[in-house]
Design a protein around this motif. Sequence first.
Motif, PDB file in Angstrom:
ATOM      1  N   GLU A  19       0.777  -1.087   0.035  1.00  0.00           N
ATOM      2  CA  GLU A  19      -0.002  -0.072  -0.015  1.00  0.00           C
ATOM      3  C   GLU A  19       0.748   1.272  -0.027  1.00  0.00           C
ATOM      4  O   GLU A  19       0.305   2.410  -0.321  1.00  0.00           O
ATOM      5  N   ILE A  20       2.088   1.090   0.534  1.00  0.00           N
ATOM      6  CA  ILE A  20       3.046   2.031   0.369  1.00  0.00           C
ATOM      7  C   ILE A  20       4.352   1.855  -0.219  1.00  0.00           C
ATOM      8  O   ILE A  20       4.833   0.525   0.173  1.00  0.00           O
ATOM      9  N   SER A  21       4.643   2.382  -1.351  1.00  0.00           N
ATOM     10  CA  SER A  21       5.646   2.337  -2.401  1.00  0.00           C
ATOM     11  C   SER A  21       6.913   3.057  -2.233  1.00  0.00           C
ATOM     12  O   SER A  21       7.978   2.574  -2.469  1.00  0.00           O
ATOM     13  N   GLY A  22       6.568   4.316  -1.762  1.00  0.00           N
ATOM     14  CA  GLY A  22       7.709   5.218  -1.702  1.00  0.00           C
ATOM     15  C   GLY A  22       7.780   5.935  -3.057  1.00  0.00           C
ATOM     16  O   GLY A  22       8.673   6.629  -3.089  1.00  0.00           O
ATOM     17  N   GLY A  23       6.800   5.740  -3.967  1.00  0.00           N
ATOM     18  CA  GLY A  23       6.863   6.588  -5.061  1.00  0.00           C
ATOM     19  C   GLY A  23       6.619   8.073  -5.074  1.00  0.00           C
ATOM     20  O   GLY A  23       5.953   8.396  -4.261  1.00  0.00           O
ATOM     21  N   ALA A  24       7.340   8.857  -5.719  1.00  0.00           N
ATOM     22  CA  ALA A  24       7.158  10.386  -5.646  1.00  0.00           C
ATOM     23  C   ALA A  24       5.674  10.985  -5.742  1.00  0.00           C
ATOM     24  O   ALA A  24       5.288  10.589  -6.524  1.00  0.00           O
ATOM     25  N   GLY A  25       5.276  11.462  -4.645  1.00  0.00           N
ATOM     26  CA  GLY A  25       3.993  12.043  -4.566  1.00  0.00           C
ATOM     27  C   GLY A  25       3.045  11.321  -4.208  1.00  0.00           C
ATOM     28  O   GLY A  25       1.862  11.564  -4.094  1.00  0.00           O
ATOM     29  N   GLU A  26       3.402   9.962  -3.668  1.00  0.00           N
ATOM     30  CA  GLU A  26       2.182   8.966  -3.209  1.00  0.00           C
ATOM     31  C   GLU A  26       2.160   9.444  -1.640  1.00  0.00           C
ATOM     32  O   GLU A  26       2.893  10.013  -1.066  1.00  0.00           O
ATOM     33  N   ALA A  27       0.958   9.666  -1.171  1.00  0.00           N
ATOM     34  CA  ALA A  27       0.567   9.869   0.173  1.00  0.00           C
ATOM     35  C   ALA A  27      -0.552   8.916   0.769  1.00  0.00           C
ATOM     36  O   ALA A  27      -1.416   8.653  -0.057  1.00  0.00           O
ATOM     37  N   THR A  28      -0.058   8.768   2.132  1.00  0.00           N
ATOM     38  CA  THR A  28      -1.123   7.605   2.766  1.00  0.00           C
ATOM     39  C   THR A  28      -1.363   8.153   4.059  1.00  0.00           C
ATOM     40  O   THR A  28      -0.500   8.798   4.753  1.00  0.00           O
ATOM     41  N   ILE A  29      -2.562   8.447   4.596  1.00  0.00           N
ATOM     42  CA  ILE A  29      -2.970   9.110   5.681  1.00  0.00           C
ATOM     43  C   ILE A  29      -3.213   8.181   6.752  1.00  0.00           C
ATOM     44  O   ILE A  29      -4.185   7.264   6.453  1.00  0.00           O
ATOM     45  N   PHE A  30      -2.967   8.215   8.008  1.00  0.00           N
ATOM     46  CA  PHE A  30      -2.983   7.378   8.992  1.00  0.00           C
ATOM     47  C   PHE A  30      -3.523   8.347  10.176  1.00  0.00           C
ATOM     48  O   PHE A  30      -3.060   9.470  10.347  1.00  0.00           O
ATOM     49  N   HIS A  31      -4.617   7.716  11.007  1.00  0.00           N
ATOM     50  CA  HIS A  31      -4.926   8.612  12.197  1.00  0.00           C
ATOM     51  C   HIS A  31      -3.943   8.514  13.359  1.00  0.00           C
ATOM     52  O   HIS A  31      -3.175   7.362  13.280  1.00  0.00           O
ATOM     53  N   GLY A  32      -3.773   9.691  13.955  1.00  0.00           N
ATOM     54  CA  GLY A  32      -2.543   9.739  15.105  1.00  0.00           C
ATOM     55  C   GLY A  32      -3.182   9.073  16.137  1.00  0.00           C
ATOM     56  O   GLY A  32      -4.112   8.473  16.307  1.00  0.00           O
ATOM     57  N   SER A  33      -2.451   9.314  17.116  1.00  0.00           N
ATOM     58  CA  SER A  33      -2.789   9.126  18.681  1.00  0.00           C
ATOM     59  C   SER A  33      -3.361   9.988  19.613  1.00  0.00           C
ATOM     60  O   SER A  33      -3.323  11.213  19.114  1.00  0.00           O
ATOM     61  N   ASP A  34      -3.893   9.887  20.737  1.00  0.00           N
ATOM     62  CA  ASP A  34      -4.540  10.767  21.736  1.00  0.00           C
ATOM     63  C   ASP A  34      -3.430  11.871  22.064  1.00  0.00           C
ATOM     64  O   ASP A  34      -3.694  13.118  22.293  1.00  0.00           O
TER      65      ASP A  34
END
Length: 181
Positions: free
Chosen positions: A58-73
Amino acid sequence: LAAARHGMTCHIVDPANPLTARTPLVVHVPSPAALSATAADADIALGGVITRAIKDGEISGGAGEATIFHGSDSGPTRVIVVGTGSGEVREDWQRAGGAIAKAASKVRAAKLTIALPPEIDTADARAVLDGVAFGNYRFDRFRSAPDGPAHSTLSTVALVGGGPAGAALTATSRSALGSTV
């Protein structure tokens, strides 16, 4: 610098731990995907989800790729993992900046923290900022009112790390950005 031209404020800071920022935190992943030190720390804080996303493709490191994860409290509200490609071409860094702006808009962030890798050079760090500023720019003067919620514009970016480039940006950005720093 584009950040000054498009009304975006840029602060260059060096907190002891960027994972304490209560804004979305941007970490980089090159191609092929490997975790930077800050990305590895974020991965630990998030229970290994970034590593699992890399392993699952799901993450390849390709330029311009973005993946968003929820953070912590107690840490960042979101962790945005941005691909920087090989990192050897300035356009890869600018594309990463554009992806940062798009992800910030998606999560409706007015402020965010970008953790620069220690090996980045000053010109590449500036390319990231240019990409963020250009990706954040909207020309809406002749548009009718949007049907949905209003677009959230990124207004403040805090840069952390960056090794010598971070120090160089600290030294030169005050004059380049004028009152925006």
